[in-house]
Design an enzyme around this catalytic site. Structure first.
Site, PDB file in Angstrom:
ATOM      1  N   CYS A   1     125.151  13.161  72.774  1.00  0.00           N
ATOM      2  CA  CYS A   1     124.452  12.343  71.773  1.00  0.00           C
ATOM      3  C   CYS A   1     125.422  11.456  71.008  1.00  0.00           C
ATOM      4  O   CYS A   1     125.061  10.374  70.571  1.00  0.00           O
ATOM      5  CB  CYS A   1     123.697  13.244  70.811  1.00  0.00           C
TER       6      CYS A   1
ATOM      7  N   GLY B   1     114.380  51.910  62.972  1.00  0.00           N
ATOM      8  CA  GLY B   1     115.469  52.640  62.308  1.00  0.00           C
ATOM      9  C   GLY B   1     116.757  52.531  63.100  1.00  0.00           C
ATOM     10  O   GLY B   1     117.840  52.322  62.533  1.00  0.00           O
ATOM     11  N   ALA B   2     116.651  52.633  64.424  1.00  0.00           N
ATOM     12  CA  ALA B   2     117.847  52.551  65.271  1.00  0.00           C
ATOM     13  C   ALA B   2     118.451  51.141  65.218  1.00  0.00           C
ATOM     14  O   ALA B   2     119.674  50.983  65.187  1.00  0.00           O
ATOM     15  CB  ALA B   2     117.495  52.931  66.700  1.00  0.00           C
TER      16      ALA B   2
ATOM     17  N   GLU C   1     118.294  12.825  68.890  1.00  0.00           N
ATOM     18  CA  GLU C   1     118.899  11.512  68.649  1.00  0.00           C
ATOM     19  C   GLU C   1     118.395  10.502  69.685  1.00  0.00           C
ATOM     20  O   GLU C   1     118.145   9.337  69.356  1.00  0.00           O
ATOM     21  CB  GLU C   1     120.438  11.602  68.748  1.00  0.00           C
TER      22      GLU C   1
ATOM     23  N   LEU D   1     112.320  53.054  66.544  1.00  0.00           N
ATOM     24  CA  LEU D   1     113.187  52.015  67.111  1.00  0.00           C
ATOM     25  C   LEU D   1     113.714  51.093  66.009  1.00  0.00           C
ATOM     26  O   LEU D   1     114.881  50.695  66.035  1.00  0.00           O
ATOM     27  CB  LEU D   1     112.407  51.211  68.170  1.00  0.00           C
TER      28      LEU D   1
HETATM   29  N1  LIG Z   1     102.177  48.949  61.748  1.00  0.00           N
HETATM   30  C1  LIG Z   1     103.179  48.507  62.473  1.00  0.00           C
HETATM   31  O1  LIG Z   1     103.800  47.497  62.176  1.00  0.00           O
HETATM   32  C2  LIG Z   1     103.528  49.256  63.702  1.00  0.00           C
HETATM   33  C3  LIG Z   1     104.289  48.623  64.691  1.00  0.00           C
HETATM   34  C4  LIG Z   1     104.638  49.354  65.805  1.00  0.00           C
HETATM   35  C5  LIG Z   1     104.234  50.667  65.922  1.00  0.00           C
HETATM   36  N2  LIG Z   1     103.467  51.235  64.950  1.00  0.00           N
HETATM   37  C6  LIG Z   1     103.056  52.633  65.052  1.00  0.00           C
HETATM   38  O2  LIG Z   1     104.232  53.394  65.220  1.00  0.00           O
HETATM   39  C7  LIG Z   1     103.946  54.526  66.013  1.00  0.00           C
HETATM   40  C8  LIG Z   1     104.955  54.624  67.126  1.00  0.00           C
HETATM   41  O3  LIG Z   1     106.240  54.618  66.578  1.00  0.00           O
HETATM   42  P1  LIG Z   1     107.373  55.609  67.027  1.00  0.00           P
HETATM   43  O4  LIG Z   1     108.394  55.608  65.962  1.00  0.00           O
HETATM   44  O5  LIG Z   1     106.765  56.886  67.421  1.00  0.00           O
HETATM   45  O6  LIG Z   1     107.899  54.961  68.370  1.00  0.00           O
HETATM   46  P2  LIG Z   1     108.732  53.636  68.680  1.00  0.00           P
HETATM   47  O7  LIG Z   1     109.663  53.336  67.581  1.00  0.00           O
HETATM   48  O8  LIG Z   1     107.804  52.592  69.155  1.00  0.00           O
HETATM   49  O9  LIG Z   1     109.542  54.121  69.940  1.00  0.00           O
HETATM   50  C9  LIG Z   1     110.517  55.090  69.784  1.00  0.00           C
HETATM   51  C10 LIG Z   1     111.088  55.435  71.106  1.00  0.00           C
HETATM   52  O10 LIG Z   1     111.828  54.348  71.615  1.00  0.00           O
HETATM   53  C11 LIG Z   1     112.752  54.865  72.557  1.00  0.00           C
HETATM   54  N3  LIG Z   1     114.067  54.322  72.336  1.00  0.00           N
HETATM   55  C12 LIG Z   1     114.807  53.703  73.271  1.00  0.00           C
HETATM   56  N4  LIG Z   1     116.003  53.387  72.779  1.00  0.00           N
HETATM   57  C13 LIG Z   1     116.035  53.815  71.516  1.00  0.00           C
HETATM   58  C14 LIG Z   1     117.036  53.813  70.516  1.00  0.00           C
HETATM   59  N5  LIG Z   1     118.254  53.291  70.700  1.00  0.00           N
HETATM   60  N6  LIG Z   1     116.749  54.381  69.328  1.00  0.00           N
HETATM   61  C15 LIG Z   1     115.561  54.905  69.104  1.00  0.00           C
HETATM   62  N7  LIG Z   1     114.559  54.952  70.008  1.00  0.00           N
HETATM   63  C16 LIG Z   1     114.806  54.417  71.218  1.00  0.00           C
HETATM   64  C17 LIG Z   1     112.812  56.382  72.348  1.00  0.00           C
HETATM   65  O11 LIG Z   1     112.081  57.031  73.389  1.00  0.00           O
HETATM   66  P3  LIG Z   1     112.686  57.102  74.877  1.00  0.00           P
HETATM   67  O12 LIG Z   1     114.145  57.318  74.727  1.00  0.00           O
HETATM   68  O13 LIG Z   1     111.969  58.208  75.488  1.00  0.00           O
HETATM   69  O14 LIG Z   1     112.365  55.811  75.499  1.00  0.00           O
HETATM   70  C18 LIG Z   1     112.051  56.573  71.058  1.00  0.00           C
HETATM   71  O15 LIG Z   1     111.394  57.814  70.979  1.00  0.00           O
HETATM   72  C19 LIG Z   1     102.538  54.342  66.505  1.00  0.00           C
HETATM   73  O16 LIG Z   1     101.680  55.118  65.701  1.00  0.00           O
HETATM   74  C20 LIG Z   1     102.247  52.897  66.271  1.00  0.00           C
HETATM   75  O17 LIG Z   1     100.883  52.642  66.025  1.00  0.00           O
HETATM   76  C21 LIG Z   1     103.110  50.549  63.860  1.00  0.00           C
END
Ligand SMILES: NC(=O)c1ccc[n+]([C@@H]2O[C@H](COP(=O)([O-])OP(=O)(O)OC[C@H]3O[C@@H](n4cnc5c(N)ncnc54)[C@H](OP(=O)(O)O)[C@@H]3O)[C@@H](O)[C@H]2O)c1
Length: 381
Positions: free
Chosen positions: A96, A313-314, A64, A311
């Site tokens: 404002c 999914g969480a 504004e 992550l």
């Molecule tokens: N194409 C795409 O858009 C894309 C994007 C990203 C990743 N990716 C691919 O995805 C793969 C990695 O994915 P990912 O599923 O293995 O790993 P992620 O989702 O990146 O990480 C999972 C980790 O996060 C940590 N975390 C911390 N708090 C959490 C919670 N509340 N709930 C769940 N996890 C939590 C856990 O490990 P800690 O507890 O040990 O920390 C868990 O194992 C790779 O291949 C990557 O290239 C693809």
């Protein structure tokens, strides 16, 4: 304050001016946090545009004020069209509502009422000063332009946009783990635009470990100082994924490593700020509501969640995804990890159903944007 249907009764010149104000507001995206984006058009008493403005950056003048300055004396007896109810409080800048009254504005039309308890009341102040005040004009369009901020203010946590890039059969990597690059350069450039518009980008420790992502925003045609870099956040409970030399620790943007309260972080001393959080009740990673609250307390209002599948999914299980943007490449893999990990859904009746809010071709890919079904934000409070 008038209550009749504002769209049905608005003069075409006011509707056009509000549409322009919404366009102007969008120019502030990525620069105004923790404030909303706001646009304003001032019409003179004959209905001609006398001044335009938008909120350019947090701490700077509100929309504004810019528009009133541009209008000068022509504001007297005129109408101000504002995308958000004019604020009523003295923050880093003056209220404002007062500026509009002092400029001699006769009528104020705003799109969305301000849900922020510290700023609300501007419409009542204007009406009490004798101005003609009307709310709700193009409210849906204006709210869409401010969805991150409105969501954050209403939910008291940052707006979360989950982004993924996948093959047409819903995979984010091949069976051997290779994932670069599934989508096209056009899609990847679009992701950088989303990063620049977000206050923070989050990845899980799995992604940090496998991809070593840099997570900064690079936009061709824009200089570094024209791009606002998001805070880069790695959710790494055990502090084992991010090590010295990781690309996310380069100096191009701030970084925060979220770890469990008992994690040993000695190897990260001096490399990045550490955020200590409680573990999730089910023991899988960190407590995500606590993470979002901590980011909100640091003035983060919008988050781009870049995965990975576990992550994401969480976050979905915690009902902490406000919007999804999927980049679908016309590629098939047949094997490899799925785009989304366990989100606590075991039967179809629990499926999270979304409304598709946009589809666009980006090079060879398709971008689909969708949001969980819930009432319009500006109608919630
Ligand atoms: N194409 C795409 O858009 C894309 C994007 C990203 C990743 N990716 C691919 O995805 C793969 C990695 O994915 P990912 O599923 O293995 O790993 P992620 O989702 O990146 O990480 C999972 C980790 O996060 C940590 N975390 C911390 N708090 C959490 C919670 N509340 N709930 C769940 N996890 C939590 C856990 O490990 P800690 O507890 O040990 O920390 C868990 O194992 C790779 O291949 C990557 O290239 C693809």
């Amino acid at each position: 304050m008038r209550q009749e249907d504002p769209v049905a009764t608005a003069a075409p010149v006011e509707t056009a001016a509000m549409r322009r104000a919404i366009e102007l507001a969008a120019r502030g995206l990525g620069h105004t946090s923790p404030n909303p984006v706001v646009g304003c058009v001032v019409l003179d008493s004959a209905g001609r545009t006398a001044g335009e403005g938008w909120h350019r950056r947090a701490g700077g003048p509100h929309a504004e004020v810019h528009a009133l300055r541009a209008a000068g004396e022509r504001a007297r007896g005129g109408t101000a069209l504002v995308t958000l109810e004019p604020c009523n409080h003295t923050g880093r800048t003056g209220p404002c509502a007062r500026a509009l009254i002092d400029a001699g504005i006769a009528r104020v039309v705003y799109a969305v009422a301000d849900p922020d308890p510290t700023a609300t009341g501007g419409a009542a102040t204007l009406a009490a000063a004798g101005l003609d005040v009307e709310g709700g004009l193009l409210a849906d369009e204006a709210a869409a332009g401010n969805e991150a901020w409105l969501t954050a203010v209403l939910r008291r946590r940052p707006f979360v946009l989950w982004k993924y890039a996948a093959t047409l059969d819903g995979r984010v990597a091949a069976a051997d783990g290779t994932s670069r690059w599934i989508t096209s350069p056009e899609s990847r450039a679009d992701v950088h635009r989303l990063r620049a518009a977000a206050d923070a980008v989050i990845v899980g420790s799995g992604t940090a470990r496998v991809d070593d992502p840099q997570l900064g925003a690079r936009i061709s045609g824009l200089a570094d100082d024209e791009i606002s870099q998001p805070l880069r956040v790695v959710v790494d409970s055990g502090a084992t994924a991010v090590k010295a030399g990781a690309r996310v620790l380069d100096g191009t943007a701030p970084t925060l490593i979220a770890v469990a309260e008992d994690a040993d972080t000695g190897h990260l001393d001096g490399l990045a700020p550490i955020l200590r959080l409680p573990r999730a009740a089910d023991g899988r990673g960190l407590h995500l509501p606590a993470l979002l609250q901590a980011l909100y307390a640091r003035e983060v209002r919008s988050v781009l969640l870049e995965g990975g599948p576990t992550l994401a999914g969480a976050f979905l299980a915690a009902r902490a995804v406000d919007k999804v943007v999927g980049y679908l490449a016309p590629v098939l893999l047949g094997a490899g990890p799925a785009v989304l990990g366990d989100a606590g859904i075991t039967t179809l009746t629990q499926a999270l159903r979304l409304d598709v809010t946009g589809t666009e071709r980006l090079g060879p890919d398709l971008r689909v944007t969708a949001a969980p079904v819930h009432p319009a934000l500006h109608e919630e409070n």
